[in-house]
Design a protein around this motif. Structure first.
Motif, PDB file in Angstrom:
ATOM      1  N   CYS A 336       0.825  -1.224   0.000  1.00  0.00           N
ATOM      2  CA  CYS A 336       0.000   0.000   0.000  1.00  0.00           C
ATOM      3  C   CYS A 336       0.854   1.266   0.000  1.00  0.00           C
ATOM      4  CB  CYS A 336      -0.913  -0.010   1.228  1.00  0.00           C
ATOM      5  SG  CYS A 336      -1.859   1.500   1.412  1.00  0.00           S
ATOM      6  N   ARG A 338      -0.577   4.250   0.468  1.00  0.00           N
ATOM      7  CA  ARG A 338      -1.364   5.205   1.264  1.00  0.00           C
ATOM      8  C   ARG A 338      -1.817   6.404   0.423  1.00  0.00           C
ATOM      9  NH1 ARG A 338       1.769   4.261   6.391  1.00  0.00           N
ATOM     10  NH2 ARG A 338       1.427   2.027   6.573  1.00  0.00           N
ATOM     11  N   GLY A 340      -4.894   6.642  -0.693  1.00  0.00           N
ATOM     12  CA  GLY A 340      -6.258   6.916  -0.236  1.00  0.00           C
ATOM     13  C   GLY A 340      -7.329   6.759  -1.305  1.00  0.00           C
ATOM     14  N   CYS A 395      -7.094   0.888  -7.034  1.00  0.00           N
ATOM     15  CA  CYS A 395      -5.801   0.819  -6.337  1.00  0.00           C
ATOM     16  C   CYS A 395      -4.648   0.711  -7.336  1.00  0.00           C
ATOM     17  CB  CYS A 395      -5.780  -0.383  -5.396  1.00  0.00           C
ATOM     18  SG  CYS A 395      -4.166  -0.619  -4.631  1.00  0.00           S
ATOM     19  N   PRO A 396      -3.653   1.591  -7.214  1.00  0.00           N
ATOM     20  CA  PRO A 396      -2.545   1.553  -8.177  1.00  0.00           C
ATOM     21  C   PRO A 396      -1.741   0.264  -8.126  1.00  0.00           C
ATOM     22  CG  PRO A 396      -2.047   3.054  -6.352  1.00  0.00           C
ATOM     23  CD  PRO A 396      -3.495   2.679  -6.236  1.00  0.00           C
ATOM     24  N   ILE A 399      -4.347  -3.828  -4.837  1.00  0.00           N
ATOM     25  CA  ILE A 399      -4.728  -4.488  -3.583  1.00  0.00           C
ATOM     26  C   ILE A 399      -6.250  -4.608  -3.515  1.00  0.00           C
ATOM     27  CG2 ILE A 399      -4.729  -4.288  -1.047  1.00  0.00           C
ATOM     28  CD1 ILE A 399      -2.113  -2.706  -1.289  1.00  0.00           C
TER      29      ILE A 399
HETATM   30  S1  SF4 Z   1      -5.723   2.518  -3.229  1.00  0.00           S
HETATM   31 FE1  SF4 Z   1      -4.221   0.871  -2.853  1.00  0.00          FE
HETATM   32  S2  SF4 Z   1      -2.289   1.979  -2.517  1.00  0.00           S
HETATM   33 FE2  SF4 Z   1      -3.931   3.505  -2.309  1.00  0.00          FE
HETATM   34  S3  SF4 Z   1      -4.427   3.528  -0.090  1.00  0.00           S
HETATM   35 FE3  SF4 Z   1      -5.823   2.042  -1.030  1.00  0.00          FE
HETATM   36  S4  SF4 Z   1      -4.777   0.058  -0.839  1.00  0.00           S
HETATM   37 FE4  SF4 Z   1      -3.238   1.649  -0.496  1.00  0.00          FE
END
Ligand code: SF4
Lengths: 430, 301
Positions: A336, A338, A340, A395-396, A399
């Motif tokens: 991750c 982070r 968001g 999610c880039p 995840i």
């Molecule tokens: S989108 Fe993916 S990388 Fe971004 S905060 Fe959520 S889990 Fe983490």
């Protein structure tokens, strides 16, 4: 000082969660859900923020159409880095030290706090400033230092407002997302006079107030978005400019960074940072700080003097706190960035915002709560996930928090019922 | 909570489904579907369990303690079911039969022997029951020489295709039937939009069938159903917001089916979605039911 000193872990539920039974945890969370569902202001503010987020994201992708390709590359960088994490911790430590940075490997939050307290032992000025960092929240830095008699100021505007409101951040990148302009004006009027109740005046008043604190502080705390192992550099992305001030004006800069943030090279770290800000909805951030050593000059007879304009000393705390021990799908969560983005896509987060999660927030946050052993509350929170996988679409690094949370459920429900069968399931496609 | 999980397990062991209710296959008998065969229609009991789920949730949401479900189960949930809601689910099954027949597909049905699909166990992470159910399904399919199953519920499809290790062909009804055009807004189910290799194909069918809202396809937004048992209020709030989005879309498109200020006739393609929208008071039907009743098939009705 705003906000009373609370438990050093700086979390919503963990204060008692270890003493609560599973039923009590669920009941407690049900009550929190009922309360938050009544909070229409917060709901509306989040809906608006969510709309703007997705339009900013579209604009950012239009301007930088290669972002998705870059994200795929970053996913590989993160996967490879996590596979070689122990090696990278060693390389990063060596190169940070070579650059004149002190490095401490903290096995858990307690270890990190103990080290930090030692670092602060000679510091006379009680004012301490910090920038926004989930890792600082994870170790409960603010409440811990307040208990130790320091006056700690959040310098990120959103975090500062949350501090004033004696509340919790409601989003990874937008902590005060639940507060309306009117509520914010009321909060800041506690310590200063507002000429107008518009956003500009509010920002001016806060920035002036915080500038004074930053100038006074001898120690500034930050996190980092990435660490480049080969160059021994920290990368910090920011928009307000507070992290630059916090990391350069005080004599001592302490950065607390999770070990999962280490990647092999400076180029890799930049790519990670770029994908992070883009998926956070920014075309470009205002600042990308690269910090590789304390401030220094050799301008007088070629003699090296540390602490010219910037800090004399930098200390990096590499925090483990459950990361290297994370197993199964939980390890996925270590990728991750982070950014968001997933929180804006999540229907549960849309209803509960930062109330969903204990130390961290949202579906991915619940997985993180389990990684860092932030108490047992994550079990009740894991049951709130719809497993709808909408998060995975934005999610880039791909995840799917739902998959992780389903596996978490499988392990604690087995434990709850004393079952020793059905252990191998969980890693299905999708 | 422990009681709830235990109850689901005990119910499953006693009656083959997590709610411990008796499910009658009389709808299939009325249609005259043959017993067994290499190719069978598989409901996974998903549609049939939903009227009981609504009854349980209505009470659960009012009561404080979750153990109330245990008492409810003993009382017998079937007595609490409103007729209208029961019909919504069985009509979908009847429509599935008609659409498949119209497409010239022959199939049988396992009647009382039809196993539960196990979706609830999977979602809760009760993996030892997922394992048990897998073995049970395998055995029943082997005993009946089943080689191909036609699923209706996206959850049954997902369980049989992605979770269990079964040596049979698993198809979803959408792969097999042509759908007509209906003047409705469709709420796409998460599983078909995001959790299969055929998401694009399913989407094409849905696009032909109905009007899709802004949040559709890969970004279709969940109905809130999957958390209803533990956090019914949260589930309701998510459902209401999703319904609002569908309602706004209906207003923009001037779609038939608007009933009152707060309800709109939209369609779903999953029994859990149908259940959650119904229990939250929305006017909603399954896409199969509406396709059969209102659909304009190309080249005739
Ligand atoms: S989108 Fe993916 S990388 Fe971004 S905060 Fe959520 S889990 Fe983490």
């Amino acid at each position: 000082m705003p906000g009373e000193a609370r438990d050093s872990r700086e979390s919503k539920d963990s204060r008692n969660s270890n003493q609560l039974s599973f039923d009590e945890l669920v009941e407690k969370f049900r009550n929190a859900i009922r309360e938050e569902l009544e909070n229409k202001d917060s709901f509306n503010a989040f809906q608006n923020a969510s709309e703007s987020f997705f339009s900013s994201l579209r604009l950012a992708f239009d301007r930088f159409p290669d972002t998705a390709k870059l994200a795929a590359e970053v996913r590989k960088i993160k996967e490879n880095s996590l596979e070689n994490l122990e090696y990278l911790i060693d390389v990063a430590t060596q190169n940070l030290e070579r650059n004149g940075i002190d490095v401490f490997f903290a096995k858990d939050a307690l270890d990190a706090r103990r080290y930090i307290l030692e670092e602060l032992s000679g510091v006379k000025e009680r004012t301490i400033v910090k920038s926004k960092s989930m890792t600082l929240k994870e170790i409960g830095l603010r409440y811990f230092l307040e208990k130790e008699g320091f006056e700690v100021w959040e310098t990120d505007l959103g975090d500062f407002l949350v501090q004033l409101a004696n509340d919790e951040p409601m989003h990874l990148t937008a902590p005060a997302i639940h507060l309306s302009k009117e509520n914010i004006a009321k909060l800041v009027e506690k310590f200063g006079e507002l000429k107008n109740r518009d956003a500009n005046s509010i920002v001016r008043l806060i920035a002036d107030f915080l500038r004074e604190k930053i100038e006074k502080a001898e120690v500034g705390f930050t996190g980092a978005n990435a660490i480049a192992a080969n160059s021994g550099s920290l990368l910090i992305i920011e928009n307000e400019g507070n992290a630059r001030l916090v990391s350069s004006l005080p004599e001592l800069h302490i950065a607390v960074v999770g070990v999962e943030k280490i990647v092999p090279s400076l180029q890799d770290a930049y790519k990670v940072a770029e994908v992070t800000w883009r998926y956070a909805g920014y075309e470009m951030p205002s600042y990308i700080d690269v910090i590789s050593s304390p401030s220094k000059t050799g301008d007088i007879e070629k003699k090296l003097v540390k602490g010219a304009h910037g800090p004399e000393r930098i200390s990096v705390v590499l925090l483990d706190n459950g990361r290297t021990a994370a197993k199964g799908l939980l390890r996925e969560a270590l990728k991750c960035l982070r950014c968001g983005a997933c929180l804006f896509a999540c229907p549960v987060f849309g209803e509960l915002r930062g109330r969903w999660g204990d130390t961290y927030m949202g579906g991915i946050g619940v997985a993180w709560d389990a990684i860092i052993n932030s108490g047992e509350a994550y079990k009740a929170h894991a049951l709130a996930c719809l497993l709808c996988s909408r998060c995975a679409e934005v999610c880039p690094v791909g995840i799917d928090s739902g998959r992780i949370l389903r596996e978490l459920r499988a392990s604690f429900i087995r434990e709850l019922l004393g079952i020793d069968r059905g252990i191998k399931r969980g890693n299905h496609k999708f | 909570m422990k009681d709830i999980f235990k109850l689901l397990e005990d119910n499953f062991h006693k009656s083959g489904n997590p709610l411990g209710v008796r499910i009658s296959p009389s709808w299939a008998a009325e249609l005259g579907i043959d017993y067994g065969g290499k190719r069978i229609l598989f409901t996974g009991l998903s549609y049939q369990l939903m009227p009981f789920t609504i009854s349980a949730l209505n009470i659960l949401e009012k009561g404080k303690a979750v153990s109330i479900l245990g008492k409810l189960s003993k009382l017998g949930l079937s007595r609490l079911i409103p007729k209208k809601e029961t019909d919504s689910f069985y009509n979908a099954l009847r429509a599935a039969y008609k659409l498949l027949k119209q497409s010239g597909i022959d199939f049988g049905f396992l009647y009382e022997k039809e196993p539960y699909d196990g979706a609830l166990f999977y979602d809760f992470g009760m993996d030892w029951l997922v394992d048990e159910n897998e073995a049970r399904i395998k055995k029943i399919f082997e005993e009946n020489n089943v080689k191909e199953v036609l699923t209706i519920s996206p959850h049954s499809y997902f369980m049989l295709k992605n979770v269990y290790d079964l040596d049979i062909e698993v198809r979803h009804i959408l792969e097999l039937v042509d759908l007509p055009r209906v003047n409705r807004i469709l709420h796409e189910p998460c599983i078909l939009a995001r959790k299969t290799d055929f998401a694009e194909k399913f989407r094409e069918k849905f696009q032909k069938l109905a009007i899709l809202p802004k949040r559709s396809g890969k970004l279709t937004s969940c109905c809130g159903g999957p958390v209803e048992l533990i956090y019914p209020e949260l589930s309701r709030a998510i459902c209401i917001n999703r319904a609002k989005e569908l309602e706004e879309e209906a207003e923009i498109r001037n779609v038939k089916g608007k009933i009152t200020e707060s309800t709109v006739g939209f369609i779903t393609a999953c029994p859990i979605c149908l259940m959650n929208f119904l229990r939250c008071g929305f006017e909603v039907e399954d896409y199969l039911t509406v396709s059969v009743r209102e659909g304009k098939f190309a080249g005739g009705s």
